[in-house]
Design a protein around this motif. Structure first.
Motif, PDB file in Angstrom:
ATOM      1  N   GLY A   1      -4.365  16.169   7.908  1.00 51.55           N
ATOM      2  CA  GLY A   1      -3.568  15.007   7.524  1.00 51.55           C
ATOM      3  C   GLY A   1      -4.233  13.711   7.956  1.00 51.55           C
ATOM      4  N   ASN A   2      -4.816  13.723   9.138  1.00 52.20           N
ATOM      5  CA  ASN A   2      -5.541  12.534   9.604  1.00 52.20           C
ATOM      6  C   ASN A   2      -6.744  12.238   8.696  1.00 52.20           C
ATOM      7  OD1 ASN A   2      -3.763  12.195  11.729  1.00 52.20           O
ATOM      8  ND2 ASN A   2      -5.075  13.240  13.217  1.00 52.20           N
ATOM      9  N   LYS A   3      -7.455  13.297   8.312  1.00 53.05           N
ATOM     10  CA  LYS A   3      -8.596  13.107   7.416  1.00 53.05           C
ATOM     11  C   LYS A   3      -8.129  12.603   6.052  1.00 53.05           C
ATOM     12  CE  LYS A   3     -11.670  16.453   9.569  1.00 53.05           C
ATOM     13  NZ  LYS A   3     -12.459  17.668   9.400  1.00 53.05           N
ATOM     14  N   GLN A   4      -7.001  13.128   5.596  1.00 48.89           N
ATOM     15  CA  GLN A   4      -6.448  12.670   4.315  1.00 48.89           C
ATOM     16  C   GLN A   4      -6.090  11.186   4.405  1.00 48.89           C
ATOM     17  OE1 GLN A   4      -2.995  14.881   2.974  1.00 48.89           O
ATOM     18  NE2 GLN A   4      -2.398  13.260   1.569  1.00 48.89           N
ATOM     19  N   ASN A   5      -5.475  10.790   5.518  1.00 51.36           N
ATOM     20  CA  ASN A   5      -5.126   9.372   5.701  1.00 51.36           C
ATOM     21  C   ASN A   5      -6.374   8.485   5.693  1.00 51.36           C
ATOM     22  OD1 ASN A   5      -2.399   9.983   5.884  1.00 51.36           O
ATOM     23  ND2 ASN A   5      -2.404  10.038   8.121  1.00 51.36           N
ATOM     24  N   MET A   6      -7.406   8.969   6.345  1.00 55.18           N
ATOM     25  CA  MET A   6      -8.657   8.191   6.372  1.00 55.18           C
ATOM     26  C   MET A   6      -9.254   8.083   4.958  1.00 55.18           C
ATOM     27  SD  MET A   6      -9.014   7.133   9.423  1.00 55.18           S
ATOM     28  CE  MET A   6     -10.683   6.556   9.486  1.00 55.18           C
ATOM     29  N   ALA A   7      -9.195   9.195   4.201  1.00 54.91           N
ATOM     30  CA  ALA A   7      -9.720   9.174   2.825  1.00 54.91           C
ATOM     31  C   ALA A   7      -8.885   8.235   1.956  1.00 54.91           C
ATOM     32  CB  ALA A   7      -9.725  10.584   2.243  1.00 54.91           C
ATOM     33  N   GLU A   8      -7.560   8.219   2.143  1.00 55.49           N
ATOM     34  CA  GLU A   8      -6.702   7.301   1.387  1.00 55.49           C
ATOM     35  C   GLU A   8      -7.035   5.849   1.720  1.00 55.49           C
ATOM     36  OE1 GLU A   8      -2.829   8.721   2.505  1.00 55.49           O
ATOM     37  OE2 GLU A   8      -2.787  10.229   0.912  1.00 55.49           O
ATOM     38  N   LEU A   9      -7.255   5.605   2.989  1.00 59.15           N
ATOM     39  CA  LEU A   9      -7.641   4.262   3.419  1.00 59.15           C
ATOM     40  C   LEU A   9      -8.998   3.883   2.817  1.00 59.15           C
ATOM     41  CD1 LEU A   9      -6.960   1.789   5.178  1.00 59.15           C
ATOM     42  CD2 LEU A   9      -8.154   2.936   7.061  1.00 59.15           C
ATOM     43  N   GLY A  10      -9.921   4.844   2.836  1.00 62.24           N
ATOM     44  CA  GLY A  10     -11.243   4.602   2.240  1.00 62.24           C
ATOM     45  C   GLY A  10     -11.136   4.299   0.767  1.00 62.24           C
ATOM     46  N   ALA A  11     -10.235   4.987   0.054  1.00 61.42           N
ATOM     47  CA  ALA A  11     -10.055   4.753  -1.389  1.00 61.42           C
ATOM     48  C   ALA A  11      -9.522   3.349  -1.645  1.00 61.42           C
ATOM     49  CB  ALA A  11      -9.111   5.795  -1.971  1.00 61.42           C
ATOM     50  N   VAL A  12      -8.676   2.867  -0.757  1.00 65.65           N
ATOM     51  CA  VAL A  12      -8.099   1.530  -0.933  1.00 65.65           C
ATOM     52  C   VAL A  12      -9.119   0.449  -0.604  1.00 65.65           C
ATOM     53  CG1 VAL A  12      -6.363  -0.074   0.008  1.00 65.65           C
ATOM     54  CG2 VAL A  12      -5.734   2.299  -0.516  1.00 65.65           C
ATOM     55  N   LEU A  13      -9.942   0.702   0.394  1.00 63.40           N
ATOM     56  CA  LEU A  13     -10.843  -0.346   0.879  1.00 63.40           C
ATOM     57  C   LEU A  13     -12.199  -0.388   0.179  1.00 63.40           C
ATOM     58  CD1 LEU A  13     -10.213  -0.081   4.733  1.00 63.40           C
ATOM     59  CD2 LEU A  13      -9.255  -1.756   3.140  1.00 63.40           C
ATOM     60  N   THR A  14     -12.553   0.597  -0.608  1.00 59.97           N
ATOM     61  CA  THR A  14     -13.886   0.611  -1.230  1.00 59.97           C
ATOM     62  C   THR A  14     -13.819   0.144  -2.673  1.00 59.97           C
ATOM     63  OG1 THR A  14     -13.667   2.899  -1.949  1.00 59.97           O
ATOM     64  CG2 THR A  14     -14.696   2.512   0.192  1.00 59.97           C
TER      65      THR A  14
END
Length: 190
Positions: free
Chosen positions: A80-93
């Motif tokens: 879940g933490n990795k998923q959150n980081m990937a979601e954040l990465g999708a928003v910020l890139t």
């Protein structure tokens, strides 16, 4: 002895001489009763120990499975933490890297579902093992109660022998019958 000597028998000599003639039926009955009760008590004690061991084995298995379930939930949380980081990465890139992060989000969601199923299955096994442990402990308590009744019956038999009260003998048999009824409940898992 010759006719010239006078011989006096002591009480012990008299008892030994007459031991084989008639005997004490009451004492013999109580001795046999006590031996039977002691044998039955030994069997009840064995069964009580066996069911207690079963309860401990099930409780131990539940603890092992609970640890495995906790590990699965920790793994689920890390995904879940990795998923959150990937979601954040999708928003910020930018758009060109967003697809990679969105693919990672989808992968982590799928992995989390599998992990969640494993953790929930382990928790069900924990519940089942705990229930088996409780059932075994209940049966153990029945065997312990049966053994206690037999011990009381043996004590009543000893008092019966000392006091020579026949009604106590019936009390001992009654207590033994109560112990046998408790053993029957243990056998029936009631």
């Amino acid at each position: 002895m010759s006719g010239d000597h006078f011989h006096v028998h002591g009480p012990h000599d008299h008892a030994v001489e007459h031991a084989g003639h008639g005997g004490d039926d009451f004492a013999s009955q109580i001795a046999v009763m006590t031996a039977i009760l002691a044998t039955v008590g030994a069997l009840f004690s064995y069964q009580g120990g066996a069911t207690q061991n079963d309860a401990m084995l099930h409780k131990n298995q539940a603890a092992i499975l609970k640890t495995e379930a906790a590990n699965q939930w920790a793994y689920y949380q890390s995904k879940g933490n990795k998923q959150n980081m990937a979601e954040l990465g999708a928003v910020l890139t930018s758009d060109e890297h967003r697809n990679k992060f969105e693919d990672d989000v989808a992968r982590y969601k799928a992995e989390k579902e599998e992990i969640k199923k494993k953790a929930e299955a382990l928790e069900e096994k924990v519940k089942a093992e705990d229930e088996l442990s409780e059932a075994s402990m209940h049966v153990h308590h029945r065997w312990a109660q049966a053994m206690t009744a037999i011990q009381i019956a043996i004590s009543l038999a000893a008092i019966t022998l000392l006091t020579r009260k026949k009604w106590l003998k019936y009390g001992a048999w009654g207590t033994a019958a109560f112990g046998a009824a408790l053993a029957a409940l243990a056998i029936a898992h009631i």
